[in-house]
Design an enzyme around this catalytic site. Structure first.
Site, PDB file in Angstrom:
ATOM      1  N   CYS A  83      -5.004  -3.544  11.730  1.00 40.20           N
ATOM      2  CA  CYS A  83      -4.850  -2.367  10.872  1.00 40.20           C
ATOM      3  C   CYS A  83      -4.627  -2.779   9.425  1.00 40.20           C
ATOM      4  O   CYS A  83      -3.711  -3.558   9.117  1.00 40.20           O
ATOM      5  CB  CYS A  83      -3.687  -1.528  11.381  1.00 40.20           C
ATOM      6  N   CYS A  86      -1.182  -1.840   8.094  1.00 37.39           N
ATOM      7  CA  CYS A  86      -0.143  -2.711   8.658  1.00 37.39           C
ATOM      8  C   CYS A  86      -0.102  -4.041   7.931  1.00 37.39           C
ATOM      9  O   CYS A  86       0.974  -4.587   7.662  1.00 37.39           O
ATOM     10  CB  CYS A  86      -0.409  -2.930  10.144  1.00 37.39           C
ATOM     11  N   HIS A 428      10.052 -30.147  -7.278  1.00 37.87           N
ATOM     12  CA  HIS A 428      10.305 -29.338  -8.475  1.00 37.87           C
ATOM     13  C   HIS A 428      10.027 -30.160  -9.732  1.00 37.87           C
ATOM     14  O   HIS A 428       9.385 -29.669 -10.683  1.00 37.87           O
ATOM     15  CB  HIS A 428      11.756 -28.848  -8.482  1.00 37.87           C
ATOM     16  N   ASN A 492      13.842 -20.423  -2.711  1.00 34.27           N
ATOM     17  CA  ASN A 492      14.836 -19.364  -2.540  1.00 34.27           C
ATOM     18  C   ASN A 492      14.656 -18.656  -1.203  1.00 34.27           C
ATOM     19  O   ASN A 492      15.638 -18.227  -0.575  1.00 34.27           O
ATOM     20  CB  ASN A 492      14.722 -18.352  -3.678  1.00 34.27           C
TER      21      ASN A 492
END
Length: 816
Positions: A83, A86, A428, A492
């Site tokens: 869907c 969805c 990072h 995060n």
């Protein structure tokens, strides 16, 4: 499918019946669904959610155990993986799960894929008619309960959060045991609060009646101890007047005795209240020990605690990460090939380009990268990689320090933080360095990180979760700036998933980083009071925090010491290698000394054998039949061939082997005693063995050691040692011609008598013959008989002489 009110609703199929709705623009809806299915093929095949999304995945097997008689309220999404709506709603539902993670165990989120064949009956049983459908199941729901539908539910996290709170407040008895009270409080309750509750802090959130902040913060602090949160409405005049509240919303800390103070936050919003309250003194997550930073200065772990600045990055962490990554995790694969080798090449290439390391480390990374890129084979061994990593060629000023020395990534206990923290910090730094260096490929660093974690990272569930995040949104990265922000947002997300987990260090809780304390400008609020990240400020903060200028070299080992240790290690390895080679060489020599070498006659022996071959070729005469008969007779007399019968060359080799002293490492061999062997007896045994071999062959030929012109046709007889079985007498036997010449030739050879298992191989008669034969030849026997006869004659003559002399003397004494 149907178009109603500007929205497309998917039709559902239950038990073969197709429920349709009045529809328009079916073709357009079908095209939209088809496009979504093509864009997300994995979702259509395996569902829209995974275990890493913090959503309970329902199926036919577990739906009853999860929903029936549960102590928590549960929100369930019924969806179809094909869907389009969805698929579009799934990111919102995932964000909702992360947003209300702290509300567990009062509220849980679940989902079930009704498109799966096994789940269709389940969805039919809950009266699902379209997708997506959200239903709320109260705590302690019965088996026949089908839940309460969220009609016209909002498509944003804030609206869904408020909808769940409203459903929670409709709970009658029993109230979910883990859920705190959500109704507003009064002056009377506050006056007696500390008499009935054993908490250290009481937070009062003053707000308007339509505000949800107080209830949201109450649920956010559900998993924390030593603090309670109560909602106070603006119309509660007694408390408002007592505390002097003028702004709504606002938060005050109330203590026993009527003392209070306002909580200082950057913005009067839910996220800022929650963060500030969770970090009050004594407030800890349930099941976690209270925070105690005093013990960190002592040796709580196996290493002394190293004080550090949380706003800086430490090179010691980065080098420790490289050491563990290259020397520990990569070592788990003895052979690196195929996609794994490609991932390794990308990883090393990114390190060589963007790692802001010391010169000695950068020289090593570039050396390894150059070596890897030149490898044309599809497979390398880790041993070969390790040689380059350890700088076995001893290139100058090239080394990677061994061992780990965690500083910014150290944890309060040995199993906290460390290497996972180092991996996040390393990548990072690499994304920021790639941004500053102006790299051409926006996904270069992230792709290498994805490949490394997928193939090498030891925590396999962690690798699976990262792969899910990469499949979901890595395609959105188009610039170097978005690469930096993508890694930050996924970090995060992982922090949110692991918050409260057993792996969380209580002294370093998993938070949404950077916190308002470190970067206040990174946090803002929307017009509706909802928290929002200021991505421009976040990017600026990341570029500054992970820049090479913000990396400290504290606690690093000096380069000269690193190089000296490497040289010492290389020298010790060389010494160990030489010692190993020496041991192997001595072992080989010992084995060679114990193993008979191949038959290689000496120069005199070769000459002797050549002469024998020439003589044998010339001595093929009519006497061969007689030789055959003689050999057969010898076989009958001896019985069977003796295993210790050897050729002249084998005996010579055995003598040389016996005289050699074996040298075995770690053993001191005794001096070998010299064996004295009678050569004549050995000759006798040698010719017996030769006769046996000739008799055993199919065609027996008698060969002599003389040429035709040297042979004497006259029969020669000598004394032999074959014993007559009945009489035990020494008989005469036919001797080989020219015995003197044969003995002369044989005396030139180095012979050693070595008899093995003589008694076990001979017959009874042969054993007696062997006992009499040892050490004697035919000539010796003849000489002994002659000497025995002469000595007997001499003794007889002496006897007769003295007897006559004595008789004459007696006769003289008898005269008068």
């Amino acid at each position: 499918m149907a178009w109603r009110g500007g929205r497309i609703y998917a039709t559902s199929r239950f038990n073969g019946d197709i429920l349709t709705y009045p529809c328009k623009k079916i073709l357009a809806a079908s095209v939209v669904c088809l496009c979504f299915c093509l864009l997300f093929p994995s979702s259509a095949e395996a569902g829209l959610y995974t275990a890493s999304d913090q959503i309970v995945l329902l199926s036919r097997e577990n739906v009853e155990s999860v929903l029936v008689n549960s102590t928590a309220a549960i929100v369930v999404e019924f969806y179809a993986s094909w869907c389009g709506h969805c698929i579009a709603f799934s990111p919102v539902y995932k964000s909702l799960a992360r947003d209300i993670k702290e509300w567990k165990p009062a509220v849980e989120l679940a989902a079930i894929d009704c498109a799966a064949e096994a789940n269709r009956k389940v969805c039919t049983g809950f009266s699902i008619r379209g997708y997506p459908t959200l239903k709320f199941f109260h705590a302690y729901s019965k088996a026949e309960s089908t839940g309460e539908s969220f009609k016209g539910f909002p498509r944003d996290v804030r609206g869904l959060r408020h909808k769940i709170i409203e459903q929670l407040e409709t709970h009658g008895e029993p109230w979910p045991p883990a859920c705190p009270p959500l109704e507003s409080t009064s002056q009377a309750e506050i006056n007696s609060f500390f008499e009935t509750n054993n908490v250290q802090h009481l937070a009062l959130i003053f707000e308007e009646s339509k505000s949800f902040i107080g209830r949201e913060v109450t649920l956010d602090l559900l998993q924390f101890e030593n603090i309670a949160v109560r909602r106070v409405l603006s119309n509660e005049e007694d408390l408002v007047t007592k505390l002097g509240v003028t702004e709504f919303p606002s938060c005050y800390l109330y203590y026993p005795g009527g003392n209070f103070t306002q909580l200082k936050v950057a913005n009067e919003a839910r996220t800022f209240y929650t963060f500030a309250l969770q970090r009050l003194p004594g407030v800890v997550r349930s099941g976690k020990p209270p925070l105690d930073n005093t013990h960190l200065v002592t040796n709580n772990t196996e290493e002394p605690w190293r004080p550090f600045n949380r706003s800086r990055v430490y090179m010691a962490d980065l080098e420790s990460t490289l050491h563990y990554s290259l020397r520990v995790e990569l070592a788990s694969q003895t052979q690196i090939k195929g996609e794994v080798l490609i991932a390794l090449k990308k990883y090393i290439s990114v390190l060589a380009k963007y790692f802001p390391g010391r010169p000695v480390v950068m020289n090593l990374l570039q050396s390894i990268n150059s070596w890897l890129q030149n490898q044309t084979a599809n497979e390398i061994s880790y041993v070969a990689f390790k040689e380059k990593l350890d700088n076995s060629s001893q290139a100058p000023d090239t080394a990677l320090p061994e061992g780990v020395r965690w500083v910014g990534c150290q944890g309060s206990k040995p199993h906290f933080r460390r290497y996972p923290c180092g991996v996040w910090t390393l990548f990072h730094v690499l994304t920021v360095q790639a941004k500053k260096a102006g790299g051409s490929d926006a996904k270069e660093v992230l792709s290498s990180m994805r490949g490394y974690i997928h193939h090498f990272f030891g925590c396999r569930p962690c690798a699976e979760h990262f792969e899910n995040m990469a499949q979901e949104s890595l395609a959105e990265v188009t610039t170097l700036s978005t690469a930096v922000l993508w890694l930050w947002s996924r970090h995060n997300r992982v922090n949110n998933r692991l918050a409260g987990d057993l792996s969380e260090d209580p002294n370093f809780p998993k938070i949404q980083w950077p916190s308002p304390e470190i970067c206040p400008a990174c946090h803002t609020v929307k017009d509706n009071g909802e928290h929002r990240w200021n991505h421009e400020q976040v990017l600026s903060f990341l570029l500054s925090h992970f820049s090479s200028n913000n990396i400290l070299s504290d606690y690093l080992e000096d380069e000269s010491q690193v190089l000296a240790k490497q040289r010492a290690k290389h020298a010790s390895m060389q010494i160990a290698l030489e010692a190993q080679r020496r041991v192997e060489r001595k072992t080989r020599e010992a084995l060679d000394s114990l193993t008979p070498p191949p038959s290689q006659p000496t120069v005199p022996e070769e000459e002797e054998e050549e002469e024998e071959e020439e003589e044998e070729e010339e001595t093929v005469t009519d006497e061969e039949e007689e030789g055959a008969e003689g050999a057969a007779a010898a076989v009958e007399m001896v019985g069977k061939p003796t295993p210790w019968a050897k050729t002249e060359m084998e005996v010579s080799r055995g003598r040389r082997q016996a005289n050699r002293k074996p040298s075995i490492v770690g053993m001191r061999m005794r001096n070998l005693q010299e064996d004295i062997v009678d050569l004549d007896s050995f000759v006798n045994q040698h010719y017996k063995a030769k006769a046996l071999r000739v008799a055993a062959s199919s065609r027996v030929k008698q060969r002599t050691l003389q040429r035709k012109e040297e042979q004497d046709p006259r029969p020669l007889f000598g004394l032999g040692m074959e014993l007559d079985a009945g009489l035990g007498m020494v008989g005469l036997q036919r001797m080989e011609p020219d015995v003197r010449q044969q003995r002369k030739r044989l005396q030139k050879r180095e012979l050693a008598g070595q008899y093995f298992g003589e008694e076990a191989e001979l017959s009874h008669r042969g054993r007696w013959m062997s006992m009499l034969n040892i050490g004697f030849s035919r000539v010796d026997i003849s000489l002994c008989v002659i000497l025995y006869f002469l000595s007997s004659m001499c003794l007889l003559a002496m006897y007769l002489f003295f007897k006559n002399r004595l008789r004459l003397r007696r006769a003289k004494v008898a005269l008068p």
